[in-house]
Design a protein around this motif. Structure first.
Motif, PDB file in Angstrom:
ATOM      1  N   ALA A 130     -10.806 -75.119 -28.697  1.00 57.88           N
ATOM      2  CA  ALA A 130     -12.262 -75.021 -28.720  1.00 57.88           C
ATOM      3  C   ALA A 130     -12.883 -76.295 -29.287  1.00 57.88           C
ATOM      4  CB  ALA A 130     -12.695 -73.810 -29.522  1.00 57.88           C
ATOM      5  N   LYS A 131     -12.242 -76.875 -30.301  1.00 57.94           N
ATOM      6  CA  LYS A 131     -12.738 -78.124 -30.873  1.00 57.94           C
ATOM      7  C   LYS A 131     -12.629 -79.282 -29.867  1.00 57.94           C
ATOM      8  CE  LYS A 131     -11.853 -77.025 -35.736  1.00 57.94           C
ATOM      9  NZ  LYS A 131     -11.092 -77.401 -36.969  1.00 57.94           N
ATOM     10  N   GLN A 132     -11.549 -79.305 -29.109  1.00 59.08           N
ATOM     11  CA  GLN A 132     -11.381 -80.341 -28.087  1.00 59.08           C
ATOM     12  C   GLN A 132     -12.433 -80.195 -26.985  1.00 59.08           C
ATOM     13  OE1 GLN A 132      -9.293 -82.997 -28.023  1.00 59.08           O
ATOM     14  NE2 GLN A 132      -8.703 -82.427 -30.111  1.00 59.08           N
ATOM     15  N   GLU A 133     -12.737 -78.962 -26.634  1.00 59.94           N
ATOM     16  CA  GLU A 133     -13.767 -78.736 -25.618  1.00 59.94           C
ATOM     17  C   GLU A 133     -15.136 -79.211 -26.101  1.00 59.94           C
ATOM     18  OE1 GLU A 133     -13.431 -74.599 -24.861  1.00 59.94           O
ATOM     19  OE2 GLU A 133     -11.709 -74.789 -23.497  1.00 59.94           O
ATOM     20  N   LEU A 134     -15.405 -79.029 -27.388  1.00 58.15           N
ATOM     21  CA  LEU A 134     -16.659 -79.533 -27.959  1.00 58.15           C
ATOM     22  C   LEU A 134     -16.686 -81.057 -27.917  1.00 58.15           C
ATOM     23  CD1 LEU A 134     -19.337 -79.206 -29.461  1.00 58.15           C
ATOM     24  CD2 LEU A 134     -18.034 -79.077 -31.602  1.00 58.15           C
TER      25      LEU A 134
END
Length: 237
Positions: A130-134
């Motif tokens: 999820a952090k990478q997607e952000l």
């Protein structure tokens, strides 16, 4: 004897240098004027800011960032998915099986907690994803900021070019119109031939057509710029 037309070499050199520096000076003035007209950084910044506020795709990129941020929070709290709480309620009291006295049956409320190890171990990876997607969403927004800034500059410079071309065509048409009036007066007095008068008429007609095309080019360039601005160019001050 024929006159001596010899010109001293040093006079030719001086004359050539004067002409050279004069041309350099005129070229510098022309370039400075062009740069001043085009490189209005403050106004271009206003155009870019306006596009970033109004252009729908910019808002879409920002919405993706908001969604990606929400997914991080969702992934962090979803560790509770690995925990399952269940209960069984049987009214009555505890009984013992008469056939097998070691077996008893509990009557009442029975509760249990179950932990899914696989789901629990997967949570850190989901948070990291999820952090990478952000991060990707933010990078996409930064990339499009560069793209829209460059595109605004291109369309603005093209619009300025079209306006300059229109001004040139209007000036040329006015000059031709003045020459046509003067030649018409002379033709009526018999001082000019019909052929000369007709040629200027044709030139004037051609300049009119070119002016119409130049006006259309200005409108098209302005519309292309306003497409990214999301508002009229006159509203950006």
């Amino acid at each position: 004897m024929p006159k001596n037309n010899f010109i001293p070499m040093h006079f030719k050199i001086k004359k050539g240098l004067i002409f050279f520096f004069l041309m350099i000076g005129l070229q510098g003035i022309a370039q400075e004027s062009t740069i001043q007209n085009l490189a209005d950084d403050a106004y271009i910044s206003k155009l870019v800011d306006t596009a970033m506020k109004n252009y729908p795709r910019m808002r879409s990129y920002q919405n993706r960032i908001n969604i990606a941020g929400s997914n991080i929070t969702k992934a962090k709290v979803s560790w509770l998915d690995a925990v399952t709480v269940s209960y069984i309620y049987q009214p009555g009291t505890t009984t013992i099986d008469p056939v097998n006295p070691s077996t008893s049956y509990f009557k009442g409320l029975q509760a249990g907690v179950f932990l899914n190890i696989g789901t629990l171990l997967a949570k850190p990876y989901q948070v990291r994803q999820a952090k990478q997607e952000l991060l990707i969403a933010r990078n996409d927004l930064d990339e499009y900021r560069i793209t829209i800034t460059t595109e605004i500059k291109k369309r603005y410079y093209l619009y300025i070019q079209r306006v300059a071309e229109l001004k040139l065509q209007i000036s040329t048409m006015h000059d031709t119109e003045s020459a046509l009036k003067d030649l018409k007066h002379k033709f009526e007095k018999g001082e000019e031939t019909f052929d000369s008068y007709n040629k200027v008429q044709i030139q004037y007609s051609e300049h009119q057509q070119t002016k119409v095309q130049a006006e259309a080019n200005v409108f098209i360039a302005k519309a292309d710029l306003e497409e990214l601005l999301g508002t009229k160019l006159e509203n950006v001050k």
